[in-house]
Design an enzyme around this catalytic site. Structure first.
Site, mmCIF file in Angstrom:
data_model
loop_
_atom_site.group_PDB
_atom_site.id
_atom_site.type_symbol
_atom_site.label_atom_id
_atom_site.label_comp_id
_atom_site.label_asym_id
_atom_site.label_seq_id
_atom_site.Cartn_x
_atom_site.Cartn_y
_atom_site.Cartn_z
ATOM 1 N N VAL A 162 13.029 111.887 -12.471
ATOM 2 C CA VAL A 162 11.921 111.315 -13.244
ATOM 3 C C VAL A 162 11.151 112.493 -13.815
ATOM 4 O O VAL A 162 10.526 113.249 -13.068
ATOM 5 C CB VAL A 162 10.997 110.440 -12.370
ATOM 6 C CG1 VAL A 162 9.947 109.751 -13.237
ATOM 7 C CG2 VAL A 162 11.805 109.418 -11.585
ATOM 8 N N GLY A 163 11.240 112.695 -15.108
ATOM 9 C CA GLY A 163 10.622 113.865 -15.724
ATOM 10 C C GLY A 163 9.827 113.508 -16.965
ATOM 11 O O GLY A 163 9.909 112.394 -17.489
ATOM 12 N N ARG A 166 9.332 115.918 -24.158
ATOM 13 C CA ARG A 166 8.859 115.491 -25.479
ATOM 14 C C ARG A 166 9.979 114.741 -26.189
ATOM 15 O O ARG A 166 11.143 115.146 -26.162
ATOM 16 C CB ARG A 166 8.369 116.686 -26.279
ATOM 17 C CG ARG A 166 9.438 117.578 -26.842
ATOM 18 C CD ARG A 166 8.832 118.835 -27.446
ATOM 19 N NE ARG A 166 9.631 119.349 -28.545
ATOM 20 C CZ ARG A 166 9.454 120.540 -29.093
ATOM 21 N NH1 ARG A 166 8.509 121.350 -28.618
ATOM 22 N NH2 ARG A 166 10.198 120.931 -30.108
ATOM 23 N N GLU A 274 2.795 122.749 -29.320
ATOM 24 C CA GLU A 274 3.096 122.767 -27.887
ATOM 25 C C GLU A 274 1.921 123.249 -27.030
ATOM 26 O O GLU A 274 0.882 123.657 -27.534
ATOM 27 C CB GLU A 274 4.322 123.657 -27.625
ATOM 28 C CG GLU A 274 5.641 122.893 -27.634
ATOM 29 C CD GLU A 274 5.787 121.963 -26.418
ATOM 30 O OE1 GLU A 274 4.914 121.976 -25.529
ATOM 31 O OE2 GLU A 274 6.786 121.227 -26.364
#
Length: 472
Positions: A162-163, A166, A274
């Site tokens: 589970v990450g 983008r 970012e």
């Protein structure tokens, strides 16, 4: 303190004066990104922002800055909103000692209320998508829990990742994703492509904050984010099975997207503003084909403003980066007292340590660069004594200014790995790294004049507590 879902957490923020609801009609772009940037600029105690009247989206709402301040982070942990950062760090670390906590599985979930398949899917109609920063290549989903499994060991619950990654929305049912090769999803994708297969996945949008915090945490490959979330919230984490892919996703999600990364296919993704404060540029990245979308009635699109620190991202990853470094370093060096890796996702970290002998602090700093997160991030490590609070920058700067001797206390390590997003890396992904030893020299080091440090007057701590009560 467990929250049922994002809506439950927003209600808690509202009760504590940490939620602002905007009801006037607003367009997603440029208003949402500008509002999130503004609240981050103004204060480190800012509220979450909920947009209830979105031009063009009658049934959708959007939320930004949900955990974008220390009061909101404390409430995420079920603590008083005025809990100091250092206390939040040690409480987070203490709860991690209870890992793993077995999950609770639900047969149904609120996000199963509505379903879109095939040609019905149009993410631009369902979600109020928008660019965060003016030169982003397009709209992004950047605070979703992305779930994949190890193709070689799909039944191993701990290896299900589970990450947070983008995700560029490239079409109504087509996405681009940046899976860092060293991260678990990168390993899963490599294995799938070696087998000549696509990689099934689920993308859960709009979750309570504990799982999004843990999803961004550098756990070991076979450690379950859901079982760690249970330890942090103090009760089993509730999950439900995505019907098409079989992935385990959070029970309380607002939207669940199911699809697959197409093996062997790469397209330009980015630029994107970012967390380093710079645009990342465009790179060839994998592509996702969306096959099914499930969602709640009137779904909430939770988004994360990202750009020059500090933003919500920095609060979200502050302690979930610091605590794993602390736990891993302390296994080898019990003398480590605390770790503050809150700065630009740990590109700079501050470690307080009780040195055993001369040169000891430098060894701890170099070890920090070889733990899983440190390999890709820790570029500048500052080591301070155990009497210095690494979360108090005034104390850290004092240590650097009076204890660091440039001829003796700088360790430069050439050409080590770093994440390619670091704009100073050259070539991208390679950088020199440095340890700054700001501890007091001890034997066998014999230099400086540190024997007469001024200590605090008697009863200072008692007065600190008294003044805290008066301020309340």
């Amino acid at each position: 303190m467990a929250y049922r879902d994002l809506r439950d957490f927003l209600a808690t923020l509202d009760e504590n004066g940490q939620l602002v609801r905007l009801t006037d009609p607003l367009r997603p772009e440029p208003h949402f990104g500008a509002a999130a940037r503004a609240v981050a600029n103004l204060t480190d105690r800012g509220p979450a922002l909920q947009f209830d009247n979105i031009d063009g989206y009658e049934r959708s709402r959007a939320v930004l800055n949900a955990v974008g301040s220390w009061p909101n982070h404390a409430l995420m942990l079920g603590l008083d909103k005025d809990t100091p950062v250092k206390e939040q760090f040690f409480e987070f670390a203490r709860r991690g000692d209870d890992f793993p906590v077995e999950v609770e599985r639900a047969d149904d979930a609120p996000w199963r209320e509505h379903t879109l398949d095939g040609d019905e899917i149009n993410l631009f109609h369902l979600l109020p998508l928008f660019r965060l920063n003016r030169y982003d290549a397009g709209s992004y989903i950047d605070k979703a829990a992305v779930v994949t499994r190890d193709p070689d060991d799909p039944e191993h619950f701990g290896k299900q990742n589970v990450g947070i990654y983008r995700i560029q929305v490239k079409g109504k049912a087509r996405l681009g994703i940046q899976p860092v090769p060293a991260h678990d999803i990168g390993l899963h994708l490599r294995k799938a492509e070696e087998r000549g297969e696509n990689l099934p996945m689920a993308i859960a949008i709009g979750n309570e904050p504990v799982i999004t915090t843990i999803a961004g945490m550098p756990l070991a490959y076979d450690e379950s984010e859901y079982e760690f979330a249970g330890a942090v919230q103090g009760s089993p984490y509730r999950i439900a099975k995505a019907p098409l892919t079989g992935m385990d996703v959070p029970y309380g999600s607002e939207v669940v997207i199911e699809g697959e990364i197409i093996g062997g296919v790469r397209e330009i993704e980015g630029p994107f503003g970012e967390f380093t404060g710079f645009y990342s540029g465009g790179r060839r990245q994998p592509v996702i084909k969306v096959h099914r979308v499930s969602y709640r009635t009137d779904p909430i699109f939770e988004h994360l403003y990202i750009g020059r620190p500090w933003t919500e991202l920095d609060y979200t990853v502050a302690l979930n980066t610091s605590v794993p470094l602390y736990r891993q370093l302390k296994q080898d060096y019990p003398e480590v007292v605390a770790v503050n890796a809150m700065y630009t996702h740990g590109l700079l970290g501050i470690i307080s340590v009780r040195p055993r002998y001369g040169g000891f602090a430098k060894a701890v700093g170099m070890r920090a660069m070889t733990v899983p997160h440190g390999l890709g991030y820790c570029k500048v490590i500052i080591i301070v004594d155990d009497t210095v609070d690494p979360f108090n920058l005034a104390q850290v700067m004092w240590s650097l200014s009076v204890k660091l001797h440039p001829a003796h206390d700088l360790v430069v390590l050439p050409d080590l790995s770093i994440l390619p997003l670091d704009p100073s890396s050259e070539p991208p992904g390679i950088s020199h790294k440095v340890v700054l030893d700001a501890t007091t020299p001890i034997a066998p080091e014999q230099r400086g004049h540190f024997s007469q440090e001024v200590d605090a007057p008697a009863e200072t701590e008692a007065w600190e507590n008294r003044i805290k009560e008066l301020l309340r």
